[in-house]
Design a protein around this motif. Structure first.
Motif, PDB file in Angstrom:
ATOM      1  N   ARG A 192       8.002  -8.690  -9.615  1.00 53.33           N
ATOM      2  CA  ARG A 192       6.614  -8.372  -9.274  1.00 53.33           C
ATOM      3  C   ARG A 192       6.193  -7.114 -10.025  1.00 53.33           C
ATOM      4  N   ILE A 193       5.081  -7.202 -10.772  1.00 53.73           N
ATOM      5  CA  ILE A 193       4.554  -6.070 -11.532  1.00 53.73           C
ATOM      6  C   ILE A 193       3.486  -5.387 -10.683  1.00 53.73           C
ATOM      7  N   PRO A 194       3.600  -4.084 -10.463  1.00 52.86           N
ATOM      8  CA  PRO A 194       2.609  -3.402  -9.619  1.00 52.86           C
ATOM      9  C   PRO A 194       1.192  -3.551 -10.153  1.00 52.86           C
TER      10      PRO A 194
ATOM     11  N   PHE B 293       9.948 -12.844  -4.603  1.00 52.97           N
ATOM     12  CA  PHE B 293      10.367 -12.389  -5.921  1.00 52.97           C
ATOM     13  C   PHE B 293      11.850 -12.052  -5.918  1.00 52.97           C
ATOM     14  N   THR B 294      12.466 -12.174  -7.121  1.00 57.19           N
ATOM     15  CA  THR B 294      13.850 -11.728  -7.257  1.00 57.19           C
ATOM     16  C   THR B 294      13.919 -10.216  -7.142  1.00 57.19           C
ATOM     17  N   PHE B 295      12.991  -9.554  -7.814  1.00 54.16           N
ATOM     18  CA  PHE B 295      12.892  -8.101  -7.746  1.00 54.16           C
ATOM     19  C   PHE B 295      11.440  -7.727  -7.457  1.00 54.16           C
ATOM     20  N   TYR B 296      11.288  -6.725  -6.607  1.00 58.91           N
ATOM     21  CA  TYR B 296       9.957  -6.386  -6.090  1.00 58.91           C
ATOM     22  C   TYR B 296       9.609  -4.950  -6.450  1.00 58.91           C
ATOM     23  N   GLN B 297       8.580  -4.785  -7.244  1.00 56.96           N
ATOM     24  CA  GLN B 297       8.052  -3.463  -7.546  1.00 56.96           C
ATOM     25  C   GLN B 297       6.722  -3.324  -6.813  1.00 56.96           C
ATOM     26  N   GLY B 298       6.712  -2.498  -5.778  1.00 58.17           N
ATOM     27  CA  GLY B 298       5.543  -2.397  -4.917  1.00 58.17           C
ATOM     28  C   GLY B 298       4.432  -1.549  -5.498  1.00 58.17           C
ATOM     29  N   ASP B 299       3.243  -1.707  -4.928  1.00 60.87           N
ATOM     30  CA  ASP B 299       2.104  -0.884  -5.309  1.00 60.87           C
ATOM     31  C   ASP B 299       2.192   0.466  -4.601  1.00 60.87           C
ATOM     32  N   VAL B 300       1.531   1.453  -5.158  1.00 67.20           N
ATOM     33  CA  VAL B 300       1.307   2.691  -4.413  1.00 67.20           C
ATOM     34  C   VAL B 300       0.075   2.477  -3.544  1.00 67.20           C
ATOM     35  N   GLU B 301      -0.077   3.296  -2.538  1.00 63.41           N
ATOM     36  CA  GLU B 301      -1.236   3.203  -1.662  1.00 63.41           C
ATOM     37  C   GLU B 301      -1.841   4.584  -1.473  1.00 63.41           C
ATOM     38  N   GLY B 302      -3.121   4.618  -1.128  1.00 64.44           N
ATOM     39  CA  GLY B 302      -3.791   5.884  -0.876  1.00 64.44           C
ATOM     40  C   GLY B 302      -3.262   6.542   0.375  1.00 64.44           C
ATOM     41  N   LYS B 303      -2.991   7.829   0.296  1.00 71.09           N
ATOM     42  CA  LYS B 303      -2.452   8.575   1.436  1.00 71.09           C
ATOM     43  C   LYS B 303      -3.492   9.476   2.090  1.00 71.09           C
ATOM     44  N   SER B 304      -4.558   9.802   1.385  1.00 70.36           N
ATOM     45  CA  SER B 304      -5.575  10.667   1.978  1.00 70.36           C
ATOM     46  C   SER B 304      -6.897  10.491   1.251  1.00 70.36           C
TER      47      SER B 304
ATOM     48  N   ASP C 198      -8.799   2.304  -0.411  1.00 75.79           N
ATOM     49  CA  ASP C 198      -7.569   1.769  -0.992  1.00 75.79           C
ATOM     50  C   ASP C 198      -7.653   0.273  -1.271  1.00 75.79           C
ATOM     51  N   GLN C 199      -8.231  -0.494  -0.346  1.00 74.57           N
ATOM     52  CA  GLN C 199      -8.262  -1.946  -0.513  1.00 74.57           C
ATOM     53  C   GLN C 199      -9.096  -2.379  -1.716  1.00 74.57           C
ATOM     54  N   TYR C 200     -10.032  -1.536  -2.142  1.00 78.52           N
ATOM     55  CA  TYR C 200     -10.855  -1.878  -3.305  1.00 78.52           C
ATOM     56  C   TYR C 200     -10.276  -1.294  -4.591  1.00 78.52           C
ATOM     57  N   LEU C 201      -9.655  -0.138  -4.483  1.00 86.26           N
ATOM     58  CA  LEU C 201      -9.039   0.476  -5.656  1.00 86.26           C
ATOM     59  C   LEU C 201      -7.816  -0.304  -6.122  1.00 86.26           C
ATOM     60  N   ARG C 202      -7.102  -0.907  -5.183  1.00 88.01           N
ATOM     61  CA  ARG C 202      -5.924  -1.698  -5.557  1.00 88.01           C
ATOM     62  C   ARG C 202      -6.348  -2.931  -6.353  1.00 88.01           C
ATOM     63  N   GLY C 203      -5.587  -3.208  -7.385  1.00 87.76           N
ATOM     64  CA  GLY C 203      -5.836  -4.428  -8.131  1.00 87.76           C
ATOM     65  C   GLY C 203      -4.949  -5.554  -7.629  1.00 87.76           C
ATOM     66  N   LYS C 204      -4.713  -6.529  -8.491  1.00 85.23           N
ATOM     67  CA  LYS C 204      -3.841  -7.651  -8.154  1.00 85.23           C
ATOM     68  C   LYS C 204      -2.555  -7.538  -8.961  1.00 85.23           C
ATOM     69  N   PRO C 205      -1.399  -7.720  -8.324  1.00 87.08           N
ATOM     70  CA  PRO C 205      -0.128  -7.575  -9.044  1.00 87.08           C
ATOM     71  C   PRO C 205       0.090  -8.705 -10.034  1.00 87.08           C
ATOM     72  N   GLY C 206       0.968  -8.467 -10.980  1.00 83.95           N
ATOM     73  CA  GLY C 206       1.355  -9.495 -11.934  1.00 83.95           C
ATOM     74  C   GLY C 206       2.781  -9.962 -11.672  1.00 83.95           C
ATOM     75  N   VAL C 207       3.235 -10.918 -12.474  1.00 83.62           N
ATOM     76  CA  VAL C 207       4.593 -11.462 -12.331  1.00 83.62           C
ATOM     77  C   VAL C 207       5.216 -11.580 -13.717  1.00 83.62           C
ATOM     78  N   ARG C 208       6.483 -11.144 -13.845  1.00 82.97           N
ATOM     79  CA  ARG C 208       7.251 -11.327 -15.069  1.00 82.97           C
ATOM     80  C   ARG C 208       8.382 -12.298 -14.776  1.00 82.97           C
TER      81      ARG C 208
ATOM     82  N   GLU D  95       4.834 -13.828 -18.854  1.00 78.87           N
ATOM     83  CA  GLU D  95       4.351 -12.770 -17.970  1.00 78.87           C
ATOM     84  C   GLU D  95       2.896 -13.009 -17.602  1.00 78.87           C
ATOM     85  N   ASP D  96       2.596 -12.866 -16.324  1.00 76.79           N
ATOM     86  CA  ASP D  96       1.213 -12.866 -15.842  1.00 76.79           C
ATOM     87  C   ASP D  96       0.844 -11.410 -15.586  1.00 76.79           C
ATOM     88  N   PRO D  97       0.018 -10.808 -16.424  1.00 73.80           N
ATOM     89  CA  PRO D  97      -0.258  -9.365 -16.297  1.00 73.80           C
ATOM     90  C   PRO D  97      -1.033  -9.034 -15.023  1.00 73.80           C
ATOM     91  N   PRO D  98      -0.883  -7.814 -14.533  1.00 75.82           N
ATOM     92  CA  PRO D  98      -1.644  -7.396 -13.349  1.00 75.82           C
ATOM     93  C   PRO D  98      -3.108  -7.156 -13.701  1.00 75.82           C
TER      94      PRO D  98
END
Length: 740
Positions: free
Chosen positions: A40-42, A203-214, A221-231, A247-250
């Motif tokens: 999973r690509i962040p 996924f075999t390996f999972y690279q998570g997104d960062v999230e807004g903390k403040s 956060d829900q709008y700033l986040r994009g959609k992850p990709g897959v390699r 690869e499906d880019p994010p």
């Protein structure tokens, strides 16, 4: 017998047809699935920009060295046999039990560290965190080195490290373009507190997104986040990953446009750095747009990216000045700036012509409430409303407020946005307090409301608390003639194709100005003008307490204030100045609060004037502010009392008569805004993880069988075998899991 044999052959043929033809696609998919690994690509976060499109938060590429721990254990097993085991105390069916697992720390220290040391790429790490990560979060790669520099990345690429489970990953991380500029607005990001296990299983390996903390990073956060990709990675016959299939880019998230003007923000930041603790807010009184919001001391959100060092996080938390706190949405006793509320409350009771005498103080019960002028041995005499605002006569407002009544004061304060959250898109906002009989019955049931309490509230003391943002909005309502707006921080949210982002109801995210209350329904134009005229006198007539806010070519109206408070159990003096300009057609409202300031007229007023003067000049095109990188605002002695603030190139040289102070018979505790969620903290290296400079003592793992030296296989390169230098040009390195 022949018929039986024919029947058997037909059945066998039918079965073969069913397996190989009818269900051939299913088996093909299974074979493909077993020979593939997915990563999973962040996702890539959208940008945060000011009202003019200036990017305040962007993304940059961060190179990280990741350990794919299951692949590492598998490579160790194939090369050396059974991996070493570690015992730990775990839970099975709710019962504690001694369990065993591969000793990932020993595997790394014996098998990985020596090879990295050969290339001068070894770094200390926290072994305890590594072991915990392997035990609880195997789907997610363990980041060994974060944000590596280019020479380090070049070494990895040039030498093709050749270690299974070791990879360079390129990840998008946040870049706060101007450092500490607007830090308390923008916020910061970090990894989620918990991994989404259900999604990770896909996924075999999972690279998570960062999230807004403040702050904006969190609230949008829900709008700033994009959609992850897959390699999709290819495994060979031995199950080892040896290439990338596709690869499906994010996709990048939406861009958030703030109402903030980076130029005005820069002006306010520069002016407020003349003091150690305080806040400033600039708003447009005609629609409620927040044009600037500053809090000092401040911090650089870039220190949180991709993670903050444990020692740096400890320093921030232990700093008594609390740089992570946004003082613009924290609440303090407003002092005499609150007198506009008391003034309108009396006008609500038709007290336009009321006059009261100041002989130096007023008695209520057993307490004598002094006017500030009594300390100089004087008295204000008999005053009307506008002159009482001008000289900030406490005695007048003690009597005026009691004549109006606490109910009228509370109702007016509520209409101006005090005593409640403004709804601004920031985390940790404090609502403040508009005290009254009902409030006291809840919080102090043994106390009974009296005229003494009303007298203190009338001058913005006692239990009254308001934030600089709330006071800015209250003065905006007076400036524009009676319309109380909610503050607006976000102008619009646009997708990458320019279309508006939609909320959960399918409505475009472009918040319009929103009215909280229309005071024109309760007050005549002449009544509101009386308050405006009093504020004009504060600045522009001799004897006014805000003479230092006077400008040559623009008429400014405003009010000083000084209050006593308690901050973290310590006595604190709060200096205020709130103003608007131009007087006839206001374009800007500025509210400044200074903790530790002795008087509003001598400390807060010069700062507010500096902001107003340069903002008006920017609007007129006669001044061009520099929007540039800012280091965190920090003073060596943040609790030193401030007597006066001066700017060498200030336009105004008029001094005010401000000597007012707050009555300290009742002091409220300041309420600080929440600092946000904890960021990603990088722990210090522990004893097992301190591997730099001690590789001679690290025993290398020995292979099960030594292969012929002339044929160095993959696992020789893996754990210590030195490669013969390849002829130039060096071929490009292989792509491994997590690389981009």
């Amino acid at each position: 017998m022949g018929l039986l044999m024919l029947t058997g052959l037909a059945t066998l043929g039918l079965r073969l047809w069913w397996v190989q033809v009818a269900r051939g696609s299913d088996w093909t998919a299974r074979i493909r699935g077993s020979s593939e690994a997915t990563v999973r690509i962040p996702s890539i976060r959208g940008e945060i920009r000011d009202r003019n499109g200036v990017s305040l938060v962007q993304n940059r590429a961060s190179y990280e060295v990741d350990f794919y721990l299951p692949e590492m254990v598998k490579g160790y097993r194939q090369r050396y046999g059974q991996p070493p085991l570690a015992e730990y105390r775990g839970m099975v069916s709710g019962m504690p039990k001694d369990l065993k697992e591969p000793d990932i720390v020993k595997i790394v220290n014996d098998g990985i560290v020596p090879r990295l040391d050969d290339l001068d790429l070894v770094r200390d790490y926290n072994a305890g965190q590594l072991q915990k990560h392997y035990r609880t979060n195997t789907e997610v790669p363990y980041t060994y080195i974060k944000d590596i520099d280019f020479p380090t990345m070049a070494k990895f690429s040039e030498h093709d490290v050749g270690l299974p489970g070791v990879d360079i990953a390129i990840k998008p991380v946040r870049a706060y373009v101007y450092g500490a500029l607007g830090a308390h607005l923008l916020g910061y990001v970090g990894p989620p507190d918990d991994t989404n296990k259900e999604e990770a299983k896909k996924f075999t390996f999972y690279q998570g997104d960062v999230e807004g903390k403040s702050n904006v990073e969190k609230t949008f956060d829900q709008y700033l986040r994009g959609k992850p990709g897959v390699r999709y990675l290819r495994r060979n016959a031995k199950g080892v990953i040896d290439g990338v299939l596709r690869e499906d880019p994010p996709k990048q998230g939406a861009n958030v446009y703030l109402t903030i003007d980076a130029r005005i923000q820069s002006i306010a930041e520069e002016a407020l750095r003349s003091i150690a603790r305080g806040a400033a807010v600039v708003v447009d009184p005609n629609n409620g747009d927040v044009l600037a919001m500053v809090s000092v001391p401040s911090f650089d959100p870039n220190t949180f990216i991709p993670s903050i060092k444990a020692k740096d996080w400890t320093t921030l938390q232990k700093d008594e000045a609390r740089p992570l706190i946004n003082r613009a949405i924290s609440t303090f006793p407003p002092g005499s700036t609150f007198k506009i509320v008391t003034s309108l409350a009396g006008l609500r009771r038709n007290m336009s012509n009321a006059r009261f005498n100041c002989s130096g103080g007023v008695s209520y019960g057993e307490h004598y409430f002094r006017c500030w002028i009594a300390e100089k041995g004087g008295a204000h005499g008999t005053l009307g409303l506008t002159d009482a605002i001008k000289v900030s006569c406490d005695s007048f407002f003690y009597q005026y407020g009691n004549a109006a009544g606490i109910d009228s004061i509370d109702k007016t304060g509520n209409a101006l946005g005090l005593g409640k959250e403004t709804g601004i898109h920031l985390t940790g906002e404090q609502p403040g307090i508009m005290p009254g009989p009902e409030w006291m019955a809840i919080h102090y049931p043994r106390e009974r409301w009296s005229q003494a309490y009303t007298a203190n509230v009338s001058i913005g003391q006692g239990y009254v608390l308001a934030s600089p943002l709330q006071m800015a909005m209250a003065y905006a309502a007076v400036a524009n003639g009676g319309v109380s707006y909610y503050p607006r921080l976000v102008d619009k949210v646009l997708n990458q194709d320019g279309s508006p982002a939609l909320d959960e109801n399918g409505v475009p995210l472009s918040p319009q100005p929103k009215v909280d209350a229309d005071l024109r329904n309760d007050f005549s134009r002449e009544q509101i003008e009386m308050v405006r005229r009093g504020l004009w006198k504060v600045v522009n007539e001799d004897g006014g307490t805000g003479g230092r806010a006077r400008l040559k070519d623009v008429q400014v109206a405003g009010k000083t204030g000084t209050a006593q408070a308690s901050t973290n159990g310590k006595k604190d003096t709060i200096a205020w100045f709130c103003c608007f300009a131009p007087f006839d057609q206001p374009k800007y409202v500025v509210a400044v609060m200074v903790q530790g300031g002795e008087h509003g007229g001598g400390v807060a007023a010069p700062i507010a004037t500096r902001i107003m003067e340069r903002t008006l000049a920017t609007n007129a095109g006669t001044f061009t502010p520099q929007v540039a990188w800012l280091s965190p605002a920090h003073h060596a002695n943040p609790f030193t009392s401030i007597k006066e603030v001066t700017f060498k190139d200030a336009q105004s040289s008029v001094t005010g008569a401000d000597e007012e102070h707050g009555d300290d018979s009742q002091t409220a505790d300041t309420q600080m805004a929440g600092a946000g969620d904890d960021p990603a903290v990088e722990p210090e290296a522990d004893a097992q993880g301190k591997v730099s400079g001690r590789q001679a003592r690290v025993a290398r793992a020995l292979p099960v069988a030594t292969p012929p030296p002339q044929k160095q296989n993959f696992f020789q390169r893996l754990f210590g075998g030195r490669r013969t230098p390849a002829p130039l040009p060096t071929p490009p390195p292989k792509r491994r899991p997590g690389g981009r």
